[in-house]
Design a protein around this motif. Structure first.
Motif, short mmCIF file in Angstrom:
data_model
loop_
_atom_site.label_atom_id
_atom_site.label_comp_id
_atom_site.label_asym_id
_atom_site.label_seq_id
_atom_site.Cartn_x
_atom_site.Cartn_y
_atom_site.Cartn_z
N GLY A 399 19.32 -16.05 49.15
CA GLY A 399 18.20 -16.17 48.23
C GLY A 399 17.06 -15.25 48.59
N LEU A 400 16.71 -15.18 49.88
CA LEU A 400 15.61 -14.32 50.32
C LEU A 400 15.94 -12.84 50.09
N SER A 402 18.08 -11.58 47.96
CA SER A 402 18.13 -11.33 46.52
C SER A 402 16.72 -11.22 45.94
N CYS A 403 15.84 -12.10 46.38
CA CYS A 403 14.47 -12.11 45.87
C CYS A 403 13.76 -10.80 46.20
N TYR A 404 13.87 -10.38 47.45
CA TYR A 404 13.17 -9.16 47.85
C TYR A 404 13.90 -7.89 47.40
N VAL A 406 14.58 -7.39 44.35
CA VAL A 406 13.89 -7.04 43.11
C VAL A 406 12.71 -6.13 43.41
N PHE A 467 6.71 -14.99 52.35
CA PHE A 467 7.04 -15.38 50.98
C PHE A 467 5.86 -16.09 50.31
N LEU A 476 5.03 -10.51 45.09
CA LEU A 476 6.43 -10.74 45.43
C LEU A 476 7.32 -9.64 44.86
N TRP A 477 7.11 -9.31 43.58
CA TRP A 477 7.90 -8.25 42.94
C TRP A 477 7.05 -7.06 42.54
#
Length: 490
Positions: A399-400, A402-404, A406, A467, A476-477
């Protein structure tokens, strides 16, 4: 009002002041606290010509001892184990001899040395989370940094001869340096690049088990290749990565036979033999004499009675030469279910950062040998409620990443370094979280598991705060530059 406050006290300075007060009371206000000796202190002590004085209590594990002797003659022990921790102990000895005694060493001098470096790390770490903002949310992040990284389960290490303080402090420096580079906090990149590589070299050489971390931090270093106006200097980054890899190799090869034997023995007795059924048949299938199954849960240095002494010829000739890492990996490959159980066991201890096996009080405190609860809210909460399943850890890491990813994609497209450098930092930390428990189980079984996976909870804590900070600051993105201002000044 916030405008005036922020003119004098930045979020980074606020966090540093609070951490200084909280940890200063713990370490230096009587009765002082620390960690008692579980048997590991002798390596650092003998290497630095320090010895234990006679005292009233028979068990070194129950109470913190503050005063030690300093050899007044040639130290015939030499270097017991190579460690960068020696640098800080020698600094403490230098000041101890000037301001206290040339014959006796007070552990608070070592605590003070760590304390000074620690406060610098807290300042840079907080700045790396909140820069360039001084909004209300930035001060919230500063308080979160204090809650997490001034937790007594971490700072108690300072008044001890454990090697963890060097790992803790310089992990904070390394993380802060990368994030400050990502955000372009300073006009020149070299100071932070130098700080990163020096910090990580000190971290890797602190303990032999840190040698594999060179791979993770080399992955982190890749992000620096994307810094703007830095093409001509990428060779220097590659050289730094090469030095990190060389440091890892050196740290591994510097392991002495005694410590290698300890790890091999306990990886067998506290790992391979930790089977709910009869392990004798399983080890026999892998070419090991089934009689060694009697050694289940035996320590290399037994505290009481032992089935067979480690220096016995059978152990030295038939067990230790044959159960190296290759054999252990082969065994777990044939017994994946048992390995999964051990990984879940490691996951249960992942967020328990306080050393449970030793006392935290000095004898004069008149307290029974027990665990301190002063400013341990965060570690107690995480230790109690963090899911103890390795499968959850894997899902969290996916999850981490994948999130970063982006942010990585967005910033690669816009040719911004922030999201790219940050992604490689998060990816490197995720590899630490994933591989350190595996290395601990394969290398030493479940013996002293909480200490052996110390880098895992520390890496998770850093990513959690990162985060939350990114969400609060809406970065974040989208890491596009924004104008720095105060909420109250709109």
């Amino acid at each position: 009002m916030l405008v005036k406050f922020s003119d004098y006290i930045s979020p980074a300075l606020l966090a540093t002041i609070l951490a200084a007060i909280i940890s200063g009371v713990l370490l230096f206000v009587s009765p002082i606290h620390g960690y008692a000796d579980n048997g590991d202190f002798y390596r650092a002590m003998l290497t630095n010509s320090i010895y234990r004085l006679p005292y009233d209590h028979t068990s070194t594990i129950d109470y913190v001892v503050t005063k030690f002797g300093i050899y007044q003659y040639f130290n015939e022990n030499g270097m017991i184990a190579f460690s960068s921790q020696t640098i800080f102990i020698q600094i403490a000895l230098f000041f101890n001899k000037i301001f206290y005694s040339t014959k006796f060493f007070d552990i608070r001098f070592l605590g003070a040395v760590y304390y000074v470096f620690y406060l610098g790390a807290i300042y840079l770490l907080t700045k790396s989370f909140v820069y360039p903002y001084k909004r209300v949310r930035s001060y919230m992040v500063a308080l979160l940094v204090v809650l997490v990284f001034a937790d007594s389960s971490f700072t108690l290490y300072f008044n001890s001869f454990f090697a963890e303080p060097v790992m803790y402090i310089f992990m904070l420096y390394g993380f802060a340096a990368i994030m400050l580079l990502a955000k372009g906090s300073y006009k020149r990149n070299w100071p932070m690049i130098t700080l990163f590589f020096v910090s990580i070299i000190l971290l890797i050489t602190d303990k032999s088990q840190n040698a594999p971390l060179a791979l993770s931090f080399s992955a982190v270093s890749i992000g620096m290749m994307f810094l703007p106006h830095f093409r001509a200097r990428r060779f220097a980054i590659m050289l730094g990565m090469f030095v990190l890899m060389g440091t890892g190799v050196f740290t591994y090869t510097a392991i002495k036979k005694e410590f290698n034997d300890v790890n091999q023995y306990q990886s067998f007795t506290h790992g391979v033999l930790m089977d709910t059924g009869d392990p004798s048949k399983k080890i026999e299938k892998q070419g090991m004499d089934e009689q060694f199954a009697l050694l289940r849960e035996e320590d290399y240095y037994p505290k009481t009675y032992t089935v067979i002494k480690v220096d016995n010829g059978v152990i030295q000739k038939k067990l230790l030469p044959n159960n190296g890492i290759g054999w252990t990996l082969k065994y777990y490959a044939h017994n994946p279910k048992q390995f999964g159980v051990l990984m879940d066991l490691a996951s249960q201890d992942i967020m328990i950062t306080q050393v449970k096996a030793v006392g935290d009080y000095i004898p004069s405190s008149h307290k029974p040998s027990k665990q301190l609860r002063y400013f341990t809210t965060y570690s107690q909460f995480m230790g109690a409620f963090f899911p103890g399943k390795f499968a959850f850890i894997i899902m969290l890491l996916i999850g981490l990443i994948s999130c970063y990813s982006v942010g990585l994609y967005m910033d690669l497209r816009e040719k911004r370094p922030h999201g790219v450098v940050r992604f490689f930092l998060v990816f490197g930390l995720c590899t630490i979280v994933f591989f350190v428990p595996i290395i601990a189980i394969v290398g030493d079984g479940d013996a002293d598991l909480a200490k052996h996976i110390f880098m895992t909870p520390l890496s998770l804590d850093l990513m959690f705060v990162l985060f939350i900070s990114d969400v609060l600051h809406h970065r974040l993105w989208d890491t596009s530059p924004r104008e720095e201002f105060l909420d109250e000044a709109k």
